[in-house]
Design an enzyme around this catalytic site. Structure first.
Site, PDB file in Angstrom:
ATOM      1  N   PHE A  60     -10.104  -6.480   1.659  1.00  0.00           N
ATOM      2  CA  PHE A  60     -11.122  -7.501   1.896  1.00  0.00           C
ATOM      3  C   PHE A  60     -10.556  -8.909   1.719  1.00  0.00           C
ATOM      4  O   PHE A  60     -11.063  -9.870   2.316  1.00  0.00           O
ATOM      5  CB  PHE A  60     -12.300  -7.273   0.928  1.00  0.00           C
ATOM      6  N   GLU A  61      -9.513  -9.043   0.904  1.00  0.00           N
ATOM      7  CA  GLU A  61      -8.909 -10.357   0.644  1.00  0.00           C
ATOM      8  C   GLU A  61      -7.813 -10.694   1.666  1.00  0.00           C
ATOM      9  O   GLU A  61      -7.328 -11.836   1.698  1.00  0.00           O
ATOM     10  CB  GLU A  61      -8.318 -10.405  -0.771  1.00  0.00           C
ATOM     11  N   HIS A  91     -19.189   1.403   1.976  1.00  0.00           N
ATOM     12  CA  HIS A  91     -18.238   0.357   1.589  1.00  0.00           C
ATOM     13  C   HIS A  91     -17.031   0.360   2.524  1.00  0.00           C
ATOM     14  O   HIS A  91     -16.540  -0.685   2.945  1.00  0.00           O
ATOM     15  CB  HIS A  91     -17.798   0.630   0.139  1.00  0.00           C
ATOM     16  N   PHE A 116      -0.771  -5.996  12.434  1.00  0.00           N
ATOM     17  CA  PHE A 116      -1.919  -5.367  11.764  1.00  0.00           C
ATOM     18  C   PHE A 116      -1.499  -4.007  11.211  1.00  0.00           C
ATOM     19  O   PHE A 116      -1.452  -3.017  11.941  1.00  0.00           O
ATOM     20  CB  PHE A 116      -3.065  -5.236  12.774  1.00  0.00           C
TER      21      PHE A 116
END
Ligand code: INI
Length: 156
Positions: A60-61, A91, A116
């Site tokens: 997420f960061e 989640h 990626f």
């Protein structure tokens, strides 16, 4: 046909400055992606002193850190590495969606190629498969894609 212009990226990392953003979450898997990416890039001419490795808490960061690295203009390319493994809650979907969207946004906003290398897996076995066993090493693939894109971009 013989007047056609073809632009291709040479897989030569000599002289480039590269940042790798890697998650601490699922470190057991991610360390293998980091090693794969580093090994690939160094075997293609990257000098180790031109690599900056940034550890981030979780997937997420990754977007924020990729955005900051890209906007600094200090790096020719970035490799984003992490592993999200599905649990029994939604989640997983939120983390995967936000991470992939944010990384793409950082790349487009700053015209800096970002490889990626975020695994999105149903279980640990799948993650192991993609981190240097049955299905290759996605860290290597992300590093290669970033390198090719850097070399294409500089010709456009
Ligand atoms: N982060 C990951 O990188 N992989 C995961 O599998 C994961 N799961 O399953 O929860 C994960 N969560 C943490 C998230 O990325 C953030 O670090 C956290 O929510 C704090 O902002």
């Amino acid at each position: 046909m013989n007047t056609m212009t073809t632009i291709e990226g040479k897989l030569d990392a000599k002289g480039l400055k590269i940042a790798i953003a890697a998650t601490r979450f699922n470190d057991f898997i991610v360390e293998r992606l980091v090693n794969g990416a580093l090994d690939y890039l160094c075997r293609h001419g990257l000098e180790p002193e031109n690599v900056t490795l940034v550890r981030v808490p979780g997937a997420f960061e990754l977007p924020l850190i990729c955005q900051k690295l890209a906007s600094s203009k200090k790096f020719n390319g970035i490799v984003a590495l992490g592993a999200v493994i599905r649990g029994s809650t939604p989640h997983f979907d939120y983390v995967c969606n936000e991470a992939s969207k944010g990384i793409a946004q950082a790349m487009l906003q700053h015209s800096t190629p970002i490889g990626f290398g975020l695994l999105t897996c149903d279980n640990l076995e799948q993650a192991i498969d993609r981190a240097g066993t049955k299905s290759g090493n996605k860290g290597v693939e992300a590093a290669e894609a970033m390198l090719e894109t850097v070399r294409v971009l500089e010709q456009l």
